[in-house]
Design a protein around this motif. Structure first.
Motif, PDB file in Angstrom:
ATOM      1  N   MET A   9     -11.975  24.801 -16.906  1.00  0.00           N
ATOM      2  CA  MET A   9     -11.160  24.623 -18.168  1.00  0.00           C
ATOM      3  C   MET A   9     -10.113  23.428 -17.892  1.00  0.00           C
ATOM      4  SD  MET A   9      -9.745  25.450 -21.119  1.00  0.00           S
ATOM      5  CE  MET A   9     -10.560  27.099 -21.418  1.00  0.00           C
ATOM      6  N   ILE A  10     -10.280  22.378 -18.835  1.00  0.00           N
ATOM      7  CA  ILE A  10      -9.557  21.286 -18.685  1.00  0.00           C
ATOM      8  C   ILE A  10      -8.181  21.510 -19.532  1.00  0.00           C
ATOM      9  CG2 ILE A  10      -9.094  18.758 -19.079  1.00  0.00           C
ATOM     10  CD1 ILE A  10     -12.296  18.583 -18.719  1.00  0.00           C
ATOM     11  N   LYS A  11      -6.914  21.400 -18.971  1.00  0.00           N
ATOM     12  CA  LYS A  11      -5.662  21.829 -19.804  1.00  0.00           C
ATOM     13  C   LYS A  11      -5.059  20.376 -19.970  1.00  0.00           C
ATOM     14  CE  LYS A  11      -3.329  25.389 -18.816  1.00  0.00           C
ATOM     15  NZ  LYS A  11      -2.553  26.365 -18.133  1.00  0.00           N
ATOM     16  N   VAL A  12      -4.814  20.331 -21.316  1.00  0.00           N
ATOM     17  CA  VAL A  12      -4.152  18.874 -21.845  1.00  0.00           C
ATOM     18  C   VAL A  12      -2.853  19.323 -22.492  1.00  0.00           C
ATOM     19  CG1 VAL A  12      -4.431  16.864 -23.094  1.00  0.00           C
ATOM     20  CG2 VAL A  12      -6.371  18.044 -22.226  1.00  0.00           C
ATOM     21  N   ALA A  13      -2.071  18.389 -22.286  1.00  0.00           N
ATOM     22  CA  ALA A  13      -0.745  18.637 -22.969  1.00  0.00           C
ATOM     23  C   ALA A  13      -0.284  17.363 -23.612  1.00  0.00           C
ATOM     24  CB  ALA A  13       0.341  18.801 -22.140  1.00  0.00           C
ATOM     25  N   ILE A  14       0.135  17.470 -24.926  1.00  0.00           N
ATOM     26  CA  ILE A  14       0.611  16.358 -25.793  1.00  0.00           C
ATOM     27  C   ILE A  14       2.088  16.443 -25.790  1.00  0.00           C
ATOM     28  CG2 ILE A  14       0.385  14.848 -27.939  1.00  0.00           C
ATOM     29  CD1 ILE A  14      -2.602  15.848 -28.176  1.00  0.00           C
ATOM     30  N   CYS A  15       2.737  15.432 -25.566  1.00  0.00           N
ATOM     31  CA  CYS A  15       4.434  15.605 -25.587  1.00  0.00           C
ATOM     32  C   CYS A  15       4.819  14.334 -26.447  1.00  0.00           C
ATOM     33  CB  CYS A  15       4.937  15.552 -24.315  1.00  0.00           C
ATOM     34  SG  CYS A  15       6.929  15.948 -24.312  1.00  0.00           S
ATOM     35  N   ASP A  16       5.234  14.567 -27.837  1.00  0.00           N
ATOM     36  CA  ASP A  16       5.570  13.207 -28.449  1.00  0.00           C
ATOM     37  C   ASP A  16       6.377  14.209 -29.730  1.00  0.00           C
ATOM     38  OD1 ASP A  16       5.609  11.263 -30.509  1.00  0.00           O
ATOM     39  OD2 ASP A  16       4.030  10.426 -29.154  1.00  0.00           O
ATOM     40  N   ASP A  17       7.573  13.201 -30.071  1.00  0.00           N
ATOM     41  CA  ASP A  17       8.302  13.685 -31.018  1.00  0.00           C
ATOM     42  C   ASP A  17       8.057  13.434 -32.403  1.00  0.00           C
ATOM     43  OD1 ASP A  17       8.803  11.073 -30.853  1.00  0.00           O
ATOM     44  OD2 ASP A  17      11.198  11.511 -30.457  1.00  0.00           O
ATOM     45  N   GLU A  18       6.909  12.786 -32.414  1.00  0.00           N
ATOM     46  CA  GLU A  18       6.392  12.301 -33.993  1.00  0.00           C
ATOM     47  C   GLU A  18       4.908  13.225 -34.198  1.00  0.00           C
ATOM     48  OE1 GLU A  18       5.437   8.011 -34.345  1.00  0.00           O
ATOM     49  OE2 GLU A  18       7.264   7.818 -32.762  1.00  0.00           O
ATOM     50  N   PRO A  19       5.347  14.280 -35.042  1.00  0.00           N
ATOM     51  CA  PRO A  19       4.046  15.122 -35.560  1.00  0.00           C
ATOM     52  C   PRO A  19       2.688  14.402 -35.634  1.00  0.00           C
ATOM     53  CG  PRO A  19       6.231  15.864 -36.662  1.00  0.00           C
ATOM     54  CD  PRO A  19       6.441  14.622 -35.858  1.00  0.00           C
ATOM     55  N   LEU A  20       2.805  13.306 -36.392  1.00  0.00           N
ATOM     56  CA  LEU A  20       1.724  12.362 -36.812  1.00  0.00           C
ATOM     57  C   LEU A  20       0.970  11.993 -35.644  1.00  0.00           C
ATOM     58  CD1 LEU A  20       2.992  10.447 -40.155  1.00  0.00           C
ATOM     59  CD2 LEU A  20       1.062  12.630 -39.916  1.00  0.00           C
ATOM     60  N   MET A  21       1.725  11.348 -34.513  1.00  0.00           N
ATOM     61  CA  MET A  21       1.159  11.033 -33.247  1.00  0.00           C
ATOM     62  C   MET A  21       0.245  12.129 -32.600  1.00  0.00           C
ATOM     63  SD  MET A  21       0.255   8.784 -31.334  1.00  0.00           S
ATOM     64  CE  MET A  21       0.860   7.382 -32.447  1.00  0.00           C
ATOM     65  N   VAL A  22       1.059  13.285 -32.398  1.00  0.00           N
ATOM     66  CA  VAL A  22       0.484  14.520 -31.983  1.00  0.00           C
ATOM     67  C   VAL A  22      -0.828  14.852 -32.734  1.00  0.00           C
ATOM     68  CG1 VAL A  22       0.762  17.063 -31.602  1.00  0.00           C
ATOM     69  CG2 VAL A  22       2.713  15.356 -31.339  1.00  0.00           C
ATOM     70  N   GLN A  23      -0.650  14.871 -34.099  1.00  0.00           N
ATOM     71  CA  GLN A  23      -2.089  15.144 -34.704  1.00  0.00           C
ATOM     72  C   GLN A  23      -3.019  14.042 -34.300  1.00  0.00           C
ATOM     73  OE1 GLN A  23      -1.436  15.538 -38.837  1.00  0.00           O
ATOM     74  NE2 GLN A  23       0.079  16.970 -38.484  1.00  0.00           N
ATOM     75  N   GLU A  24      -2.788  12.807 -34.380  1.00  0.00           N
ATOM     76  CA  GLU A  24      -3.538  11.701 -33.944  1.00  0.00           C
ATOM     77  C   GLU A  24      -4.380  11.599 -32.602  1.00  0.00           C
ATOM     78  OE1 GLU A  24      -3.999   6.734 -33.732  1.00  0.00           O
ATOM     79  OE2 GLU A  24      -2.251   7.808 -34.626  1.00  0.00           O
ATOM     80  N   LEU A  25      -3.096  12.160 -31.571  1.00  0.00           N
ATOM     81  CA  LEU A  25      -3.957  12.074 -30.293  1.00  0.00           C
ATOM     82  C   LEU A  25      -5.019  13.522 -30.160  1.00  0.00           C
ATOM     83  CD1 LEU A  25      -0.733  11.497 -28.249  1.00  0.00           C
ATOM     84  CD2 LEU A  25      -3.179  10.508 -27.755  1.00  0.00           C
ATOM     85  N   ALA A  26      -4.489  14.478 -30.678  1.00  0.00           N
ATOM     86  CA  ALA A  26      -5.497  15.795 -30.818  1.00  0.00           C
ATOM     87  C   ALA A  26      -6.965  15.408 -31.458  1.00  0.00           C
ATOM     88  CB  ALA A  26      -4.890  16.807 -31.683  1.00  0.00           C
ATOM     89  N   GLY A  27      -6.647  14.463 -32.719  1.00  0.00           N
ATOM     90  CA  GLY A  27      -7.890  13.903 -33.032  1.00  0.00           C
ATOM     91  C   GLY A  27      -8.723  13.458 -32.210  1.00  0.00           C
ATOM     92  N   HIS A  28      -8.103  12.442 -31.527  1.00  0.00           N
ATOM     93  CA  HIS A  28      -8.889  11.698 -30.703  1.00  0.00           C
ATOM     94  C   HIS A  28      -9.545  12.617 -29.487  1.00  0.00           C
ATOM     95  CE1 HIS A  28      -8.405   7.217 -31.915  1.00  0.00           C
ATOM     96  NE2 HIS A  28      -7.206   7.618 -32.029  1.00  0.00           N
ATOM     97  N   LEU A  29      -8.821  13.389 -28.901  1.00  0.00           N
ATOM     98  CA  LEU A  29      -9.200  14.312 -28.016  1.00  0.00           C
ATOM     99  C   LEU A  29     -10.379  15.279 -28.564  1.00  0.00           C
ATOM    100  CD1 LEU A  29      -6.063  15.619 -26.240  1.00  0.00           C
ATOM    101  CD2 LEU A  29      -7.808  14.626 -25.121  1.00  0.00           C
ATOM    102  N   THR A  30     -10.174  15.724 -29.772  1.00  0.00           N
ATOM    103  CA  THR A  30     -11.493  16.413 -30.211  1.00  0.00           C
ATOM    104  C   THR A  30     -12.683  15.465 -30.428  1.00  0.00           C
ATOM    105  OG1 THR A  30      -9.787  17.748 -31.254  1.00  0.00           O
ATOM    106  CG2 THR A  30     -12.051  17.781 -32.104  1.00  0.00           C
ATOM    107  N   SER A  31     -12.604  14.188 -30.940  1.00  0.00           N
ATOM    108  CA  SER A  31     -13.585  13.366 -31.128  1.00  0.00           C
ATOM    109  C   SER A  31     -14.361  13.209 -29.787  1.00  0.00           C
ATOM    110  CB  SER A  31     -13.354  12.258 -31.548  1.00  0.00           C
ATOM    111  OG  SER A  31     -14.356  11.365 -31.727  1.00  0.00           O
ATOM    112  N   TYR A  32     -13.698  12.927 -28.528  1.00  0.00           N
ATOM    113  CA  TYR A  32     -13.928  12.558 -27.443  1.00  0.00           C
ATOM    114  C   TYR A  32     -14.704  13.751 -26.793  1.00  0.00           C
ATOM    115  CZ  TYR A  32     -14.285  11.285 -22.472  1.00  0.00           C
ATOM    116  OH  TYR A  32     -14.705  10.917 -21.228  1.00  0.00           O
ATOM    117  N   MET A  33     -14.327  14.912 -26.790  1.00  0.00           N
ATOM    118  CA  MET A  33     -14.663  16.157 -26.202  1.00  0.00           C
ATOM    119  C   MET A  33     -15.976  16.602 -27.056  1.00  0.00           C
ATOM    120  SD  MET A  33     -12.905  16.641 -23.787  1.00  0.00           S
ATOM    121  CE  MET A  33     -11.345  17.018 -22.665  1.00  0.00           C
ATOM    122  N   ARG A  34     -16.050  16.272 -28.312  1.00  0.00           N
ATOM    123  CA  ARG A  34     -17.342  16.978 -28.764  1.00  0.00           C
ATOM    124  C   ARG A  34     -18.433  15.526 -28.486  1.00  0.00           C
ATOM    125  NH1 ARG A  34     -15.617  15.669 -33.710  1.00  0.00           N
ATOM    126  NH2 ARG A  34     -14.786  17.785 -34.193  1.00  0.00           N
TER     127      ARG A  34
END
Length: 236
Positions: free
Chosen positions: A1-26
């Motif tokens: 299990m790879i545990k990833v954390a995203i720490c950013d005070d901009e919600p849109l950037m958190v969503q963008e990073l999460a989207g990049h991660l999901t795309s990469y992992m898929r």
């Protein structure tokens, strides 16, 4: 299990990073991972135990750089990847042993290259050996030395690259749970190290040392696909 954390005070950037991660992992066909999001460094510091942290620098106190320093003081060895608009902070990142530095707005190709490096590092950092019980003693076998594993009766036989064989009592299912992604179950009685596979045809796996082991007809195609993915990862 790879545990990833995203720490950013901009919600849109958190969503963008999460989207990049999901795309990469898929794309890499990785399903064993989790993503946790934090809006500030203090909340991140209350968590912990992450393999990789995507960390914004410009945040309220503690900012990203100070958060990274606090992580290192507590001997947290997470891979820190700074994500920021501040190009001039790149040299400060080395002081906290940052693994990489991404500039906003994110470039997809650059993000993928960073994740490729992260995965290779994590693979090297995870367990690299197998401890087996033999009689009243034990033996440590490097996973990289195992060419293939064979089950006969109640015993597992580990065939190693130096030509020796180590045997011990276990079931193949139990061994599978202890191996990493380079091992593929090509037959109900065999696990093979993809590093040593040179091909598969006519119900047999061809190994680099000239040996051949059986491959289930139903698993030949899966083995070929697994081998191609494995080779692609090594070439990155």
């Amino acid at each position: 299990m790879i545990k990833v954390a995203i720490c950013d005070d901009e919600p849109l950037m958190v969503q963008e990073l999460a989207g990049h991660l999901t795309s990469y992992m898929r794309e890499k066909q990785i399903t064993a991972y989790s993503v946790s999001s934090f809006s500030n460094g203090r909340a991140l510091l209350e968590g912990g135990g992450f393999d990789v942290i995507f960390l914004d620098i410009q945040m309220e106190s503690p900012d990203g750089m100070e958060t990274a320093k606090l992580l290192r003081r507590r001997e947290d060895h997470s891979l820190v990847v700074f994500v920021t608009v501040l190009k001039e902070c790149v040299f400060d990142a080395f002081q906290v042993e940052a693994y990489d530095y991404l500039i906003k707005p994110l470039d997809s190709a650059r993000f993928h290259r960073t994740m490729d490096r992260v995965l290779r590092f994590l693979e090297r950092r995870t367990a690299k050996d197998l401890v087996i019980q033999r009689g009243t003693g034990c033996e440590v076998v490097l996973l990289s030395d195992i060419v293939y594993c064979e089950v006969l009766g109640r015993k597992i036989y580990l065939h190693k690259s130096d030509g020796t064989v180590s045997d011990y009592y276990d079931k193949l299912e139990g061994l599978e749970r202890r191996m990493d992604g380079r091992f593929f179950k090509c037959h109900r009685s065999y696990l093979v190290n993809l590093d040593y596979v040179r091909g598969c045809r006519d119900g047999q796996v061809l190994l680099s040392q000239g040996e051949r082991i059986p491959a289930s007809r139903l698993r030949e195609r899966e083995l070929t696909q697994a081998l191609l993915r494995h080779m692609k990862k090594r070439e990155i």
